[in-house]
Design an enzyme around this catalytic site. Sequence first.
Site, PDB file in Angstrom:
ATOM      1  N   PRO A 120     -15.532  -5.055   3.196  1.00  0.00           N
ATOM      2  CA  PRO A 120     -16.753  -5.247   3.994  1.00  0.00           C
ATOM      3  C   PRO A 120     -17.845  -4.230   3.646  1.00  0.00           C
ATOM      4  O   PRO A 120     -19.032  -4.502   3.855  1.00  0.00           O
ATOM      5  CB  PRO A 120     -16.274  -5.065   5.439  1.00  0.00           C
ATOM      6  N   TYR A 157       0.879  -1.181   0.000  1.00  0.00           N
ATOM      7  CA  TYR A 157       0.000   0.000   0.000  1.00  0.00           C
ATOM      8  C   TYR A 157       0.912   1.225   0.000  1.00  0.00           C
ATOM      9  O   TYR A 157       1.621   1.491   0.959  1.00  0.00           O
ATOM     10  CB  TYR A 157      -0.917   0.020   1.226  1.00  0.00           C
ATOM     11  N   GLY A 185     -15.801  -1.990  -0.829  1.00  0.00           N
ATOM     12  CA  GLY A 185     -14.502  -1.609  -1.386  1.00  0.00           C
ATOM     13  C   GLY A 185     -14.593  -0.437  -2.341  1.00  0.00           C
ATOM     14  O   GLY A 185     -15.207   0.590  -2.020  1.00  0.00           O
TER      15      GLY A 185
HETATM   16  N1  LIG Z   1      -6.478  -9.218   0.990  1.00  0.00           N
HETATM   17  C1  LIG Z   1      -6.848  -8.453  -0.006  1.00  0.00           C
HETATM   18  O1  LIG Z   1      -6.734  -8.802  -1.180  1.00  0.00           O
HETATM   19  C2  LIG Z   1      -7.453  -7.103   0.284  1.00  0.00           C
HETATM   20  C3  LIG Z   1      -8.059  -6.380  -0.759  1.00  0.00           C
HETATM   21  C4  LIG Z   1      -8.629  -5.156  -0.467  1.00  0.00           C
HETATM   22  C5  LIG Z   1      -8.612  -4.674   0.833  1.00  0.00           C
HETATM   23  N2  LIG Z   1      -8.019  -5.386   1.835  1.00  0.00           N
HETATM   24  C6  LIG Z   1      -8.024  -4.921   3.241  1.00  0.00           C
HETATM   25  O2  LIG Z   1      -9.372  -4.751   3.616  1.00  0.00           O
HETATM   26  C7  LIG Z   1      -9.579  -3.449   4.161  1.00  0.00           C
HETATM   27  C8  LIG Z   1     -10.991  -2.990   3.853  1.00  0.00           C
HETATM   28  O3  LIG Z   1     -11.184  -2.895   2.457  1.00  0.00           O
HETATM   29  P1  LIG Z   1     -11.352  -1.507   1.693  1.00  0.00           P
HETATM   30  O4  LIG Z   1     -10.857  -0.396   2.514  1.00  0.00           O
HETATM   31  O5  LIG Z   1     -10.800  -1.703   0.340  1.00  0.00           O
HETATM   32  O6  LIG Z   1     -12.916  -1.435   1.456  1.00  0.00           O
HETATM   33  P2  LIG Z   1     -14.162  -1.176   2.425  1.00  0.00           P
HETATM   34  O7  LIG Z   1     -13.766  -1.160   3.855  1.00  0.00           O
HETATM   35  O8  LIG Z   1     -15.215  -2.106   1.974  1.00  0.00           O
HETATM   36  O9  LIG Z   1     -14.612   0.275   1.940  1.00  0.00           O
HETATM   37  C9  LIG Z   1     -13.780   1.363   1.953  1.00  0.00           C
HETATM   38  C10 LIG Z   1     -14.474   2.465   1.168  1.00  0.00           C
HETATM   39  O10 LIG Z   1     -15.675   2.855   1.842  1.00  0.00           O
HETATM   40  C11 LIG Z   1     -15.594   4.221   2.240  1.00  0.00           C
HETATM   41  N3  LIG Z   1     -16.155   4.285   3.601  1.00  0.00           N
HETATM   42  C12 LIG Z   1     -15.633   3.783   4.744  1.00  0.00           C
HETATM   43  N4  LIG Z   1     -16.451   4.012   5.785  1.00  0.00           N
HETATM   44  C13 LIG Z   1     -17.511   4.667   5.280  1.00  0.00           C
HETATM   45  C14 LIG Z   1     -18.694   5.181   5.847  1.00  0.00           C
HETATM   46  N5  LIG Z   1     -18.941   5.056   7.155  1.00  0.00           N
HETATM   47  N6  LIG Z   1     -19.579   5.816   5.039  1.00  0.00           N
HETATM   48  C15 LIG Z   1     -19.342   5.953   3.710  1.00  0.00           C
HETATM   49  N7  LIG Z   1     -18.238   5.479   3.102  1.00  0.00           N
HETATM   50  C16 LIG Z   1     -17.338   4.848   3.881  1.00  0.00           C
HETATM   51  C17 LIG Z   1     -14.144   4.601   2.179  1.00  0.00           C
HETATM   52  O11 LIG Z   1     -13.980   5.959   1.838  1.00  0.00           O
HETATM   53  P3  LIG Z   1     -13.484   7.060   2.895  1.00  0.00           P
HETATM   54  O12 LIG Z   1     -12.000   6.926   2.997  1.00  0.00           O
HETATM   55  O13 LIG Z   1     -13.926   8.327   2.270  1.00  0.00           O
HETATM   56  O14 LIG Z   1     -14.183   6.782   4.186  1.00  0.00           O
HETATM   57  C18 LIG Z   1     -13.633   3.702   1.058  1.00  0.00           C
HETATM   58  O15 LIG Z   1     -13.903   4.298  -0.197  1.00  0.00           O
HETATM   59  C19 LIG Z   1      -8.499  -2.601   3.500  1.00  0.00           C
HETATM   60  O16 LIG Z   1      -8.234  -1.432   4.232  1.00  0.00           O
HETATM   61  C20 LIG Z   1      -7.338  -3.575   3.451  1.00  0.00           C
HETATM   62  O17 LIG Z   1      -6.661  -3.547   4.704  1.00  0.00           O
HETATM   63  C21 LIG Z   1      -7.460  -6.608   1.566  1.00  0.00           C
END
Ligand SMILES: NC(=O)c1ccc[n+]([C@@H]2O[C@H](COP(=O)([O-])OP(=O)(O)OC[C@H]3O[C@@H](n4cnc5c(N)ncnc54)[C@H](OP(=O)(O)O)[C@@H]3O)[C@@H](O)[C@H]2O)c1
Length: 290
Positions: free
Chosen positions: A214, A63, A217
């Site tokens: 969750p 990242y 994404g």
């Molecule tokens: N193992 C893998 O292949 C893999 C792949 C992807 C991700 N990950 C891990 O999983 C974690 C979670 O995934 P992710 O961050 O990609 O997706 P996520 O948690 O599903 O969603 C993040 C997105 O939602 C927005 N968001 C968060 N809280 C919100 C709220 N309360 N209201 C409205 N929008 C909201 C964020 O924008 P804002 O910043 O504007 O809040 C961001 O655009 C990552 O941080 C990473 O550590 C792992």
Amino acid sequence: MTDSRHETSFRLGTRQVQRLGYGAMQLAGRGVFGPPKNRAAAVAVLREAVASGVNHIDTSDFYGPHITNQIIREALHPYPDDLVIVTKVSARRGPDGSWIPAMSPAELTQAVHDNLRNLGLDVLEVVNLRSMHNVHHPAEGPLDEQVTALAELQHQGLIRHIGLSNVTRTQIAAGRRICEIVCVQNHYNLAHRADDALVDDLARDGVAYVPFFPLGGFTPLQSSTLSDVAARLEVTPMQVALAWLLHRSPNILLIPGTSSLVHLRENLAARGLTLTPDLLAELDGIAVAH
Ligand SMILES: NC(=O)c1ccc[n+]([C@@H]2O[C@H](COP(=O)([O-])OP(=O)(O)OC[C@H]3O[C@@H](n4cnc5c(N)ncnc54)[C@H](OP(=O)(O)O)[C@@H]3O)[C@@H](O)[C@H]2O)c1
């Protein structure tokens, strides 16, 4: 479906962590590449997460690359004793931000050392091997050489526990023949439930399931049912989506990602949200409709 909302923590390796953790991927720049627009804000999000009880942070040295781990170190080092930082290896970034498989034992070893250096740690508590057989979804293919390489680093004392990410059941079974697998991190949420049976099987074995995306994404969850339930409860759709996951199974550990303090607070407040069986049934219908 098990009603697991009362379970506030779960075992990850040998550590007990709060089920609502934090995913650090959003702290890098656009496209998870380069520095964030506002580094001070990223530091503030991490500090508030930990001050609010989060003791499980998910990250990777790819990242940024490197930048997210360096921000974690700046914000939180020396780390609280109860904080578990989980990282992942198996990719590197091209000059254009592309995600390039880096799954050879030498590249995995390098990645572990990069994580140790940038996080300022002597040992990584959990390292997930992220399968790159297909970048976007689990795809069959051997991972024995990679798991064996991580197990060797575990023997050397650089890694305490090993997990798998973006993997199939076959790969999990094969990995478990080589070493203990303490967690599985796959794409899963209210609308994307390909792993439903796997979640339950891992729960029976005491293995943590950590859904990535969750909240959907890069394409946040959108559903009229979700919005409608949220409106009735006078909370936000994202809070309902997280609460649904907390209710889904006690082995689910959440790592929602955000770069915003407002969203962080909103997400953490999902810990207190109870969904009745009727509401859970209604929300279960979302996946059927997809
Ligand atoms: N193992 C893998 O292949 C893999 C792949 C992807 C991700 N990950 C891990 O999983 C974690 C979670 O995934 P992710 O961050 O990609 O997706 P996520 O948690 O599903 O969603 C993040 C997105 O939602 C927005 N968001 C968060 N809280 C919100 C709220 N309360 N209201 C409205 N929008 C909201 C964020 O924008 P804002 O910043 O504007 O809040 C961001 O655009 C990552 O941080 C990473 O550590 C792992």
